[in-house]
Design an enzyme around this catalytic site. Structure first.
Site, PDB file in Angstrom:
ATOM      1  N   ARG A 203       0.883  -1.107  -0.024  1.00 58.71           N
ATOM      2  CA  ARG A 203       0.067  -0.096   0.316  1.00 58.71           C
ATOM      3  C   ARG A 203       1.205   1.493   0.076  1.00 58.71           C
ATOM      4  NH1 ARG A 203      -4.406  -3.120  -1.998  1.00 58.71           N
ATOM      5  NH2 ARG A 203      -4.833  -4.936  -0.260  1.00 58.71           N
ATOM      6  N   GLU A 326      -6.407 -12.118   8.034  1.00 63.97           N
ATOM      7  CA  GLU A 326      -6.607 -11.793   6.460  1.00 63.97           C
ATOM      8  C   GLU A 326      -5.202 -12.567   5.768  1.00 63.97           C
ATOM      9  OE1 GLU A 326      -5.220  -7.433   5.806  1.00 63.97           O
ATOM     10  OE2 GLU A 326      -7.586  -7.113   5.903  1.00 63.97           O
ATOM     11  N   ARG A 376     -18.917  -7.756   9.787  1.00 66.87           N
ATOM     12  CA  ARG A 376     -16.998  -7.998   9.671  1.00 66.87           C
ATOM     13  C   ARG A 376     -16.743  -6.485  11.073  1.00 66.87           C
ATOM     14  NH1 ARG A 376     -12.765  -5.822   5.238  1.00 66.87           N
ATOM     15  NH2 ARG A 376     -11.176  -4.802   6.518  1.00 66.87           N
ATOM     16  N   ASP A 405     -11.753  -0.642   8.008  1.00 65.71           N
ATOM     17  CA  ASP A 405     -10.381  -0.408   7.207  1.00 65.71           C
ATOM     18  C   ASP A 405      -9.905   0.916   6.813  1.00 65.71           C
ATOM     19  OD1 ASP A 405      -7.902  -1.152   6.711  1.00 65.71           O
ATOM     20  OD2 ASP A 405      -8.394  -2.819   5.313  1.00 65.71           O
ATOM     21  N   GLU A 433      -3.947   4.412   1.483  1.00 66.31           N
ATOM     22  CA  GLU A 433      -5.147   3.874   0.546  1.00 66.31           C
ATOM     23  C   GLU A 433      -6.319   4.027   0.040  1.00 66.31           C
ATOM     24  OE1 GLU A 433      -4.507  -0.088   3.338  1.00 66.31           O
ATOM     25  OE2 GLU A 433      -6.086  -1.571   1.549  1.00 66.31           O
ATOM     26  N   GLU A 579     -15.102  12.472   0.224  1.00 62.80           N
ATOM     27  CA  GLU A 579     -16.201  11.761   0.774  1.00 62.80           C
ATOM     28  C   GLU A 579     -17.561  12.276  -0.038  1.00 62.80           C
ATOM     29  OE1 GLU A 579     -17.222  12.787   4.597  1.00 62.80           O
ATOM     30  OE2 GLU A 579     -18.603  10.759   5.132  1.00 62.80           O
ATOM     31  N   TRP A 610     -15.767 -10.306   2.709  1.00 63.30           N
ATOM     32  CA  TRP A 610     -15.356  -9.261   3.074  1.00 63.30           C
ATOM     33  C   TRP A 610     -15.676  -8.421   3.700  1.00 63.30           C
ATOM     34  CZ3 TRP A 610      -9.453  -9.828   2.880  1.00 63.30           C
ATOM     35  CH2 TRP A 610      -8.735 -10.580   1.846  1.00 63.30           C
TER      36      TRP A 610
HETATM   37  C1  GCV Z   1      -1.123  -4.644   5.862  1.00 65.69           C
HETATM   38  C2  GCV Z   1      -6.307  -3.742   5.248  1.00 65.69           C
HETATM   39  C3  GCV Z   1      -4.935  -3.525   3.682  1.00 65.69           C
HETATM   40  C4  GCV Z   1      -3.631  -4.239   3.809  1.00 65.69           C
HETATM   41  C5  GCV Z   1      -3.676  -4.619   4.794  1.00 65.69           C
HETATM   42  C6  GCV Z   1      -4.282  -4.663   5.778  1.00 65.69           C
HETATM   43  C7  GCV Z   1      -3.982  -4.259   7.475  1.00 65.69           C
HETATM   44  O1  GCV Z   1      -6.693  -4.373   4.624  1.00 65.69           O
HETATM   45  O2  GCV Z   1      -5.443  -3.614   2.244  1.00 65.69           O
HETATM   46  O3  GCV Z   1      -2.953  -4.093   2.534  1.00 65.69           O
HETATM   47  O4  GCV Z   1      -1.930  -5.439   5.433  1.00 65.69           O
HETATM   48  O5  GCV Z   1      -5.328  -3.904   6.271  1.00 65.69           O
HETATM   49  O6  GCV Z   1      -3.992  -3.051   7.625  1.00 65.69           O
HETATM   50  O7  GCV Z   1      -3.333  -5.638   8.320  1.00 65.69           O
END
Ligand code: GCV
Length: 903
Positions: A203, A326, A376, A405, A433, A579, A610
């Site tokens: 990212r 993940e 989630r 996230d 991101e 936004e 997800w």
């Molecule tokens: C490092 C999100 C990001 C992932 C990241 C994850 C995390 O899902 O897309 O790239 O992984 O967060 O914070 O662990």
């Protein structure tokens, strides 16, 4: 009489500082002075340096005079860095100031710990109770000499005091009256870098790693030293250098030695090294048959590993852990809890003073989307709240600001109120991101401020998040138990070499995923405001986003009031604008969540495990998270906040669809229907983005031209991409809801000529996926390029021979027009386009901007505008596309608007 001096051409007289610490009877003889010493004019010429960010010291325009000489009272490396930085800063600041007197010698700035200052100048009333990492700045006089005193509670405090002084000077603040005392609000102020040993970064939008390459630590660590300097200037004291999806080999003996070089490089700037660890390391690299955290062999392995690390890196900060998340291994494989895993690591680090930052980002990404109760957003609270009180004293639970996230809008994570007996840190993302990946201007401090200031009303009292994470609310001393005396050994906050005793602050803190790389730190000049703001807020969460934006602009771009006004306005409007055009009312960023996280892809959130669902169908939209009828997530908040979100009548509009599923016709507090708000906010957001480009254009000639151009290009791109977002979301919801836009915009695009309706040569019509990413769902692709007639008549040049053409006849009124060409620029080749009027070329440009995705989509839909073209009825307009590699010069439409209407 002090000599008069002028800063630049028209400033007022330089001010002589007040000297509150003077012993009675002493007279003041401080004159116009600024440093001329070029002692450290430094070797900063070609490398990646901190002055590419905000440490430019461009010139002093203030009117207070300060002494010409700087002197460190102690010999510690942090204090030496502090004195050198002061010298370097004043040298730079002096460059543009006429407040310089060669004859002025009767003063100096002294830097040292409070103890050192007291020893050297017993007559000065230096506070003897400065907090760890805190500082005190004031004027004094000793033996007829003016003294500007920078005293630190410890060595880090000295360093931070110097940067605070330089910041005041660099932002032209009056330093006549100082008596300034400050200390950080929280002890943990870290950046996390998600760098991989091969040099790639997760990212990241700014090039390759400054730490690693080819599986090893880089030989050239000069950028690391500069980064540490930047971090120190905003009070950051820890840096975790590797991805939380951790490569276990970094813990082997050879890599630890290499990592010690990084620690040595950052140490003079008070930045301590931390590492992310794979919880399965004892098995993966340690040769054990298990990584069960309660297995004695595993516990001994971690203890030995910690000892090995501390032998090489005595001030090692600690471990960050992503487990059971993940696809990362975790304690659940052995029926153990997150507390079991965290405590095993904590026990290994405790004898050495290290901490474990255990991430609460633990969730199941194989959720059943058919289950209306699955959610989630519940995961962090469901998993960690029951563990409250079970974590060792040197464990800090690190929680993302929102429950999902890093979306453009989420509510505050309820877990902050759900851990009363556990130290906590809040995780933010500087690397953008989900917020435009540095190609879009999005200043995140206003969003972070909303989170920090949010009052969770835990136990029915005022408990703003900023006080919870600072350990104040629940009296969480880091490394201690609630109620225990705030003295004694402490695992965090001491300097190398300093005694680990004395008063300690409440624990917890803030951590930002920074994502710096070799491309000018964050790849985009204005994105650096986010890194700057993070550090400033971690030091003092009571600062306003606007004042931080002003500070940053003055130091980085210019202190010209018009420039400051314009840039601050743009920064402050940028998050609401983003936004608006990406996903309003708490729907989250409606992006491609299983791929790039960049362009629009509304359905990608649905029908997968997800769990970023928004549940849009033809009747309504939003995720029911109420206790009464939904997933129950709202009930995770303390009662007052839970009540606020539970009820449709009190839930704020901006989070409505995060908490409730409503029909499109539901009326918001604003009086608009949901669907009309979706239309309006997207048009408004795209217009705001266009305005940024216009605002920036007013700065040409007032700021550095290279910077001007770099930012201008990005803002023009952003304005085009905001239209892609706008149109995707508007046409998607128009089709799904079947409800027209009251203002008649959705589905009607004046001046737009679709490529699929053109006379095509070579181009063939394709369906774009997702359909909403192309106007009308279709585009044309040059899969079988043709040879244009004039190319046959010219010398054969490979590459100019084959193109495809889309041709239209203009039937509008005669006049001057801007012609926007909307095309796709997928990765994998640098296609080229030209705009041709009546068989004469009027413009040409290259695609190949390195945008995400290898197929045409909203990730790479791009707009090129040819301004001011004269058209009359019957004119023939062509767009010619020359494909290259897998970039098939895909064309969506052209849009012809009167030249006056578009900048
Ligand atoms: C490092 C999100 C990001 C992932 C990241 C994850 C995390 O899902 O897309 O790239 O992984 O967060 O914070 O662990």
């Amino acid at each position: 009489m002090p000599p008069k001096c002028q800063a630049h051409s028209t400033p007022p007289e330089c001010r002589v500082p007040q000297v509150p610490l003077l012993r009675p009877g002493k007279s003041l003889t401080i004159f116009c002075r600024l440093f001329l010493t070029v002692l450290l004019a430094s070797s900063l010429s070609t490398a990646q340096t901190a002055d590419q960010a905000w440490l430019r010291y461009p010139g002093y325009h203030g009117r207070t005079v300060i002494p010409l000489k700087a002197r460190a009272l102690g010999h510690g490396s942090l204090e030496q860095s502090a004195a050198q930085e002061l010298q370097r800063g004043i040298t730079g600041l002096a460059g543009a100031s006429s407040c310089i007197s060669n004859s002025a010698i009767n003063g100096e700035t002294i830097v040292g710990t409070a103890e050192e200052v007291h020893k050297a100048y017993p007559e000065l009333a230096v506070p003897n109770d400065l907090e760890p990492e805190g500082y005190w700045l004031d004027w004094a006089e000793s033996k007829g000499h003016a003294l500007l005193v920078v005293a630190g509670g410890d060595q880090r405090g000295v360093l931070y005091g110097v940067f605070a002084l330089l910041r005041r000077l660099a932002t032209d603040q009056d330093v006549t009256h100082l008596n300034l005392r400050s200390h950080p609000a929280m002890p943990i102020r870290w950046v996390d870098e998600w760098d991989n040993p091969d040099g790639s970064i997760e990212r990241d939008y700014a090039g390759r790693s400054i730490f690693f390459e080819g599986g090893q630590v880089r030989q050239d660590l000069a950028p690391v030293a500069e980064y540490a300097r930047l971090l120190a200037s905003i009070g950051i004291n820890g840096c975790n250098v590797n991805n939380v999806n951790a490569a276990p080999q970094l813990l082997d003996a050879d890599h630890l030695k290499q990592l010690a070089r990084i620690a040595n490089t950052m140490r003079p700037w008070g930045v301590r090294l931390a590492l992310s660890v794979d919880i399965a390391s004892p098995q993966k690299i340690g040769g054990l048959s298990t990584y069960d955290p309660l297995d004695p062999g595993v516990q001994s392995w971690w203890a030995a590993k910690a000892a090995e690390i501390y032998a090489l890196i005595p001030d090692f900060a600690g471990f960050t852990v992503k487990a059971d998340s993940e696809g990362q291994p975790g304690p659940s494989s052995f029926g153990r809890t997150s507390a079991d895993a965290a405590n095993t690591l904590a026990a290994a680090l405790a004898p050495h003073g290290g901490v474990v930052l255990y991430r609460a980002f633990v969730y199941n990404h194989h959720l059943d989307w058919h289950d209306p109760k699955a959610d989630r957003a519940r995961a962090a609270y469901d998993i960690f709240h029951p563990l409250d009180g079970k974590f060792a004293a040197n464990v800090v639970v690190q929680t993302k600001e929102g429950p999902i996230d890093f979306q453009a809008r989420e509510p505050v994570s309820p877990l902050f109120a759900g851990l009363e007996q556990t130290s906590q840190a809040m995780e933010l993302q500087v690397t953008q991101e989900y917020t435009g990946q540095q190609r879009h201007l999005v200043y995140l401090a206003p969003m972070w401020k909303q989170v920090l200031d949010f009052d969770l009303r835990a136990d029915g009292r005022s408990t703003p998040v900023k006080e919870i994470i600072a350990g104040k609310t629940f009296h969480r001393p880091l490394g201690g138990n609630p109620g225990s005396p705030r003295t004694g050994p402490r695992p965090w906050g001491g300097n190398p070499g300093s005694p680990r005793t004395g008063p300690r602050p409440w624990g917890g803190g803030m951590v930002a995923v920074a994502g710096v790389g070799r491309d000018a730190w964050l790849g985009s000049p204005l994105a650096l405001a986010n890194l700057y703001a993070f550090g400033r807020l971690a030091w003092d969460p009571n600062l306003s986003a606007e004042e931080i934006a002003g500070e940053w602009t003055r130091q980085t771009i210019s202190s010209d009031p018009e420039v400051v006004r314009t840039v601050v306005k743009m920064l402050m409007q940028s998050w609401p604008a983003y936004e608006n055009y990406t996903g309003p009312l708490g729907m989250q960023t409606l992006t491609d969540i299983t791929g790039s996280h960049y362009g629009p892809n509304i359905e990608s959130s649905e029908n997968n495990g997800w769990g970023q669902w928004h549940r849009a169908d033809h009747l309504g939209v939003g995720m029911d998270r109420t206790v009464a009828t939904g997933t129950g997530y709202a009930g995770q908040y303390p009662p007052e906040v839970a009540k606020l979100y539970e009820s449709l009548s009190t839930c704020p509009d901006e989070l409505l669809l995060f908490f409730h599923h409503v029909p499109y016709t539901y009326r918001l507090h604003s009086g608009k229907t949901v669907i009309q708000h979706i239309y309006d906010s997207h048009y408004e957001g795209a217009e705001q983005a266009a305005q940024f480009a216009r605002d920036w254009a007013t700065l040409e000639g007032r700021i550095d031209q290279t910077l001007y151009q770099q930012v201008r290009d990005r803002l023009v791109y952003q304005a085009g991409h905001a239209i892609v977002w706008r149109d995707a979301i508007v046409q998607y919801f128009l089709k799904l809801s079947g409800i027209p836009d009251e203002k008649g915009r959705a589905g009607h695009y004046p001046g737009r000529l679709e490529a699929e309706d053109a006379r095509l040569t070579g181009y063939k019509v394709i369906d774009v996926t997702p359909w909403e990413d192309a106007s009308g769902g279709k585009a044309v692709s040059c899969d079988q390029p043709q040879v244009p007639p004039e190319a046959l008549a010219s010398p054969i040049v490979p590459g100019n021979l084959t193109s495809c053409t889309a041709e239209w006849t203009w039937s509008g009124a005669p006049g001057r027009y801007n012609i926007a060409v909307q095309y796709f620029d997928p990765a994998g080749g640098g296609a080229a386009f030209s705009l041709v009027l009546n068989h004469q070329g009027v413009d040409s440009w290259a695609a190949g901007a390195n945008l995400p995705s290898t197929r045409p989509s909203g990730d790479n839909s791009t707009r090129h505008i040819t301004p001011n073209v004269s058209l009359k009825p019957g004119d023939t307009l062509e767009v010619r596309g020359i494909p290259s590699g897998s970039n098939h010069a895909v064309l969506d439409y052209i849009e012809i608007t009167p030249a006056a209407a578009v900048p």
